[in-house]
Design an enzyme around this catalytic site. Structure first.
Site, PDB file in Angstrom:
ATOM      1  N   PRO A   9       0.670  -1.156  -0.072  1.00  0.00           N
ATOM      2  CA  PRO A   9       0.126  -0.037  -0.167  1.00  0.00           C
ATOM      3  C   PRO A   9       0.756   1.277   0.024  1.00  0.00           C
ATOM      4  O   PRO A   9       2.048   1.301   0.543  1.00  0.00           O
ATOM      5  CB  PRO A   9      -0.850  -0.246   1.236  1.00  0.00           C
ATOM      6  CG  PRO A   9      -0.049  -1.233   2.094  1.00  0.00           C
ATOM      7  CD  PRO A   9       0.630  -2.163   1.149  1.00  0.00           C
ATOM      8  N   ASN A  10       0.421   2.169  -0.934  1.00  0.00           N
ATOM      9  CA  ASN A  10       0.843   3.686  -1.089  1.00  0.00           C
ATOM     10  C   ASN A  10       2.186   3.695  -1.567  1.00  0.00           C
ATOM     11  O   ASN A  10       2.777   4.992  -1.980  1.00  0.00           O
ATOM     12  CB  ASN A  10       0.837   4.349   0.561  1.00  0.00           C
ATOM     13  CG  ASN A  10      -0.397   4.184   1.193  1.00  0.00           C
ATOM     14  OD1 ASN A  10      -1.361   4.695   0.364  1.00  0.00           O
ATOM     15  ND2 ASN A  10      -0.478   3.935   2.247  1.00  0.00           N
ATOM     16  N   ARG A  17       3.960  11.476  -1.774  1.00  0.00           N
ATOM     17  CA  ARG A  17       3.801  11.392  -0.518  1.00  0.00           C
ATOM     18  C   ARG A  17       5.132  11.544   0.624  1.00  0.00           C
ATOM     19  O   ARG A  17       6.063  11.154   0.033  1.00  0.00           O
ATOM     20  CB  ARG A  17       3.149   9.997   0.184  1.00  0.00           C
ATOM     21  CG  ARG A  17       4.201   8.680  -0.293  1.00  0.00           C
ATOM     22  CD  ARG A  17       3.525   7.400  -0.057  1.00  0.00           C
ATOM     23  NE  ARG A  17       3.614   7.099   1.505  1.00  0.00           N
ATOM     24  CZ  ARG A  17       3.757   5.930   2.060  1.00  0.00           C
ATOM     25  NH1 ARG A  17       4.127   4.928   1.395  1.00  0.00           N
ATOM     26  NH2 ARG A  17       3.838   5.729   3.225  1.00  0.00           N
ATOM     27  N   TYR A  22      10.404   9.381   1.846  1.00  0.00           N
ATOM     28  CA  TYR A  22      10.382   8.445   0.836  1.00  0.00           C
ATOM     29  C   TYR A  22      11.118   9.113  -0.302  1.00  0.00           C
ATOM     30  O   TYR A  22      11.351   8.261  -1.325  1.00  0.00           O
ATOM     31  CB  TYR A  22       9.159   8.298   0.350  1.00  0.00           C
ATOM     32  CG  TYR A  22       8.358   7.349   1.616  1.00  0.00           C
ATOM     33  CD1 TYR A  22       8.580   6.188   1.867  1.00  0.00           C
ATOM     34  CD2 TYR A  22       7.312   7.909   2.180  1.00  0.00           C
ATOM     35  CE1 TYR A  22       8.333   5.075   3.028  1.00  0.00           C
ATOM     36  CE2 TYR A  22       6.853   7.269   3.164  1.00  0.00           C
ATOM     37  CZ  TYR A  22       7.130   6.038   3.715  1.00  0.00           C
ATOM     38  OH  TYR A  22       6.550   5.327   4.741  1.00  0.00           O
ATOM     39  N   ASN A  73       7.883  -5.367  -0.558  1.00  0.00           N
ATOM     40  CA  ASN A  73       7.686  -4.274   0.460  1.00  0.00           C
ATOM     41  C   ASN A  73       6.220  -4.266   0.877  1.00  0.00           C
ATOM     42  O   ASN A  73       5.545  -3.668  -0.005  1.00  0.00           O
ATOM     43  CB  ASN A  73       8.189  -2.820  -0.268  1.00  0.00           C
ATOM     44  CG  ASN A  73       8.053  -1.599   0.635  1.00  0.00           C
ATOM     45  OD1 ASN A  73       7.375  -1.728   1.789  1.00  0.00           O
ATOM     46  ND2 ASN A  73       8.695  -0.522   0.170  1.00  0.00           N
ATOM     47  N   ALA A  76       2.460  -0.571   5.161  1.00  0.00           N
ATOM     48  CA  ALA A  76       2.296  -0.857   6.638  1.00  0.00           C
ATOM     49  C   ALA A  76       1.617  -2.149   6.780  1.00  0.00           C
ATOM     50  O   ALA A  76       1.602  -2.557   8.068  1.00  0.00           O
ATOM     51  CB  ALA A  76       1.115   0.427   6.634  1.00  0.00           C
ATOM     52  N   GLU A  97      12.660  -8.847   2.190  1.00  0.00           N
ATOM     53  CA  GLU A  97      11.686  -7.630   2.509  1.00  0.00           C
ATOM     54  C   GLU A  97      12.678  -6.404   2.496  1.00  0.00           C
ATOM     55  O   GLU A  97      13.774  -6.385   3.043  1.00  0.00           O
ATOM     56  CB  GLU A  97      11.317  -7.637   3.925  1.00  0.00           C
ATOM     57  CG  GLU A  97      10.303  -6.707   4.510  1.00  0.00           C
ATOM     58  CD  GLU A  97       9.728  -7.256   5.808  1.00  0.00           C
ATOM     59  OE1 GLU A  97       8.996  -8.092   5.896  1.00  0.00           O
ATOM     60  OE2 GLU A  97       9.825  -6.260   6.590  1.00  0.00           O
ATOM     61  N   HIS A  99      12.368  -2.067   2.689  1.00  0.00           N
ATOM     62  CA  HIS A  99      11.679  -0.741   3.020  1.00  0.00           C
ATOM     63  C   HIS A  99      12.450   0.315   2.704  1.00  0.00           C
ATOM     64  O   HIS A  99      13.762   0.152   2.792  1.00  0.00           O
ATOM     65  CB  HIS A  99      11.302  -0.819   4.624  1.00  0.00           C
ATOM     66  CG  HIS A  99      10.727  -1.975   5.014  1.00  0.00           C
ATOM     67  ND1 HIS A  99       9.485  -1.883   4.912  1.00  0.00           N
ATOM     68  CD2 HIS A  99      11.234  -3.039   5.497  1.00  0.00           C
ATOM     69  CE1 HIS A  99       8.842  -2.889   5.430  1.00  0.00           C
ATOM     70  NE2 HIS A  99       9.948  -3.785   5.884  1.00  0.00           N
ATOM     71  N   ARG A 106      11.786   5.185  12.742  1.00  0.00           N
ATOM     72  CA  ARG A 106      10.623   5.826  12.596  1.00  0.00           C
ATOM     73  C   ARG A 106       9.432   5.678  13.920  1.00  0.00           C
ATOM     74  O   ARG A 106      10.059   5.300  14.940  1.00  0.00           O
ATOM     75  CB  ARG A 106       9.808   5.674  11.379  1.00  0.00           C
ATOM     76  CG  ARG A 106      10.775   6.155  10.068  1.00  0.00           C
ATOM     77  CD  ARG A 106      10.201   5.806   8.863  1.00  0.00           C
ATOM     78  NE  ARG A 106       8.836   6.261   8.744  1.00  0.00           N
ATOM     79  CZ  ARG A 106       7.834   6.070   7.881  1.00  0.00           C
ATOM     80  NH1 ARG A 106       8.113   5.035   7.082  1.00  0.00           N
ATOM     81  NH2 ARG A 106       6.597   6.797   7.793  1.00  0.00           N
TER      82      ARG A 106
END
Length: 144
Positions: A9-10, A17, A22, A73, A76, A97, A99, A106
């Site tokens: 997502p996103n 964003r 990012y 990735n 969330a 994985e 990110h 964060r």
């Protein structure tokens, strides 16, 4: 070698964003980078994205017997999707994985990945280059 790159997502909103986290590169920039770097390494790559958990699981299921590796990735979903974890464990395909941001630097809730135990390893905090590092890692895994 065939690798499936799954973005959650996103990720499709890269360049729009939270640029301070990012960066300003777009999702299209990410896809082009991955495709170019995969080609340099003689890796056949398919890149997919969804904001829907079930679609991500379907991508994982569809990778069974079709791909040598998965780069994911989960966005969330990283922090609470046991369903994605179960899907990755079920297909038994080496998974990395990725990110874009350093999830450990964060919000506290972001520092826990429930999907990571289904992966060979995690790359976090190197921006879009993390995907390139994941491609390199896939080659390393394949050589073992």
């Amino acid at each position: 070698m065939k690798v499936l790159v799954i973005n959650g997502p996103n990720i499709n909103l890269l360049g729009i964003r939270e640029k301070s986290i990012y960066g300003s590169e777009s999702y299209e920039d990410l896809c082009n980078l991955v495709a170019e770097e995969a080609s340099k390494r003689n890796i056949s790559v398919t890149i997919v994205q969804s904001n829907i958990e079930g679609e991500l699981i379907n991508f994982i299921h569809g990778a069974y017997d079709s791909y040598d590796g998965i780069i994911i990735n989960p966005g969330a979903y990283t922090h609470y999707s046991y369903a994605i974890y179960d899907a990755l464990k079920a297909v038994m395909i080496p998974t990395i994985e990725v990110h874009i941001s350093n999830i450990h630097a964060r919000d506290e809730f972001r520092s826990k990945s429930v999907t990571a135990p289904a992966a060979v390893g995690i790359i976090s905090g190197f921006g879009l280059k993390g995907y390139v590092l994941a491609l390199e890692a896939m080659l390393h895994i394949k050589q073992k």
